[in-house]
Enzyme design. Sequence first.
Site, PDB file in Angstrom:
ATOM      1  N   ASP A 143     -18.123  13.209   6.829  1.00  0.00           N
ATOM      2  CA  ASP A 143     -19.235  12.375   7.267  1.00  0.00           C
ATOM      3  C   ASP A 143     -19.039  12.050   8.741  1.00  0.00           C
ATOM      4  OD1 ASP A 143     -21.592  10.598   6.686  1.00  0.00           O
ATOM      5  OD2 ASP A 143     -20.172   9.102   7.406  1.00  0.00           O
TER       6      ASP A 143
ATOM      7  N   GLU B 217     -23.176  17.239   6.926  1.00  0.00           N
ATOM      8  CA  GLU B 217     -24.569  16.866   6.850  1.00  0.00           C
ATOM      9  C   GLU B 217     -25.321  17.508   8.004  1.00  0.00           C
ATOM     10  OE1 GLU B 217     -26.596  12.527   6.058  1.00  0.00           O
ATOM     11  OE2 GLU B 217     -24.572  12.727   6.787  1.00  0.00           O
TER      12      GLU B 217
ATOM     13  N   ASP C 194     -19.141   5.346   4.604  1.00  0.00           N
ATOM     14  CA  ASP C 194     -18.849   6.668   5.142  1.00  0.00           C
ATOM     15  C   ASP C 194     -18.073   7.518   4.147  1.00  0.00           C
ATOM     16  OD1 ASP C 194     -20.027   5.652   7.382  1.00  0.00           O
ATOM     17  OD2 ASP C 194     -18.132   5.181   8.388  1.00  0.00           O
TER      18      ASP C 194
END
Length: 409
Positions: free
Chosen positions: A186, A278, A360
């Site tokens: 993340d 991501e 996170d």
Amino acid sequence: MLIAHRIALDPTDKQRTYFARASGAARFSYNWALGEWKRQYLARKDDPSLPAPSDASLRRQLNALKREQFPWMFDVTKCAAQEAIIDLGGAFRAFFEKRGKYPRFKKRGVHDSFCAANEAGTFSVDGNKIKLPVIGWVRMREAVRFTGKLKRVTVSREADRWFASLMVETDDVKSVLQPQAVVGVDLGVSTLATLSQGEAIPGPKAHKVLLKRLRRANKAMARKVHAARKAQRKFGTNISKVRRKLARLHARIGNIRRDATHKATTMLAKTFRRIGIEDLNVRGMARNRCLARSIMDGGFFEFRRQLEYKARFYGATVVVADRWFPSSKTCSCCGSVKAELALSQRIFKCDNCGLEIGRDLNAARNLENLAASSESAVSACGEARSGAVRKSRVKRASVKQEPDSKAVA
Ligand SMILES: [Zn+2]
């Protein structure tokens, strides 16, 4: 595969002057060829029998009139002009294939650079030295880290420093250290990255101090420009001094950032076989003012770019969740998805299973699950899929119990 390795140079004053002149020749050739390209392209509309411009034909044409019209070009390596026009050809190809914009003229002092291709040994490297055409041996801050054939070197200026970017063709793909390991990453605002194993990689510290200085220099610059405009004065030496200072600060901040990102991405690509990240909708987020700076700082785009090429180098796979994948809102334990989660909320609390976990870390774990499940999905349907995972599959990816065959859309 090709790897780019960027190394700072320690040129002498004479070498600096030479670099500036070679960059000038490269820029001139690029602009000359761009002007000719446009002219010849238009001329062809009136007379279709004329040949279409290409980088090869323009290189020949420049060579033919160089001695007559631009004799000063002989002071620097002929590679500077040749490679600049080859680059223009590449820019036009990118434009025609809709990958890039229409090429524009280069300005003096903006991205000054020149290249040399390694045909017939135009340049070579020996430890911490690089031998460039015409100017000879130039000191480098470090040696080349990869073994393989050196294909091309780009010498470029950033603020007041010079760098050599070497393209190395290497086939010694190393293997990852933990061939079974899957990780979710993340990318963060306060930390550079959080791993699904719980480790957090902090962002570069020196950064904050420099950013403060940058803000101050920016303000000073704006004040001076404003005063000069008001008095209808020309911009004087004070302004150019501040401008140089700004450029140096930008370069230093960029280097620190790049360094931190390189360290993190190398570690990840070296260690793990599958890495879930991501795909941040950077444009959408940059509209949000307070997040915008953090995104610039984190350099998410740069992180992904580095991770992807290093993963290829070590034989790892990067799984990119699409930007609708609710990595923050999904519970990494039970898979239930929250409707809303404010950005200020740093702890994820699941209403379904009661999980309490750092925001996170929760996101990183979801990305790990995605990376793991996309692998079984790929092997189940027997075709390798790279790049973005489709939305429909991604949404189910967080539900661990889902049979693999169903997960394939
Ligand atoms: Zn839950």
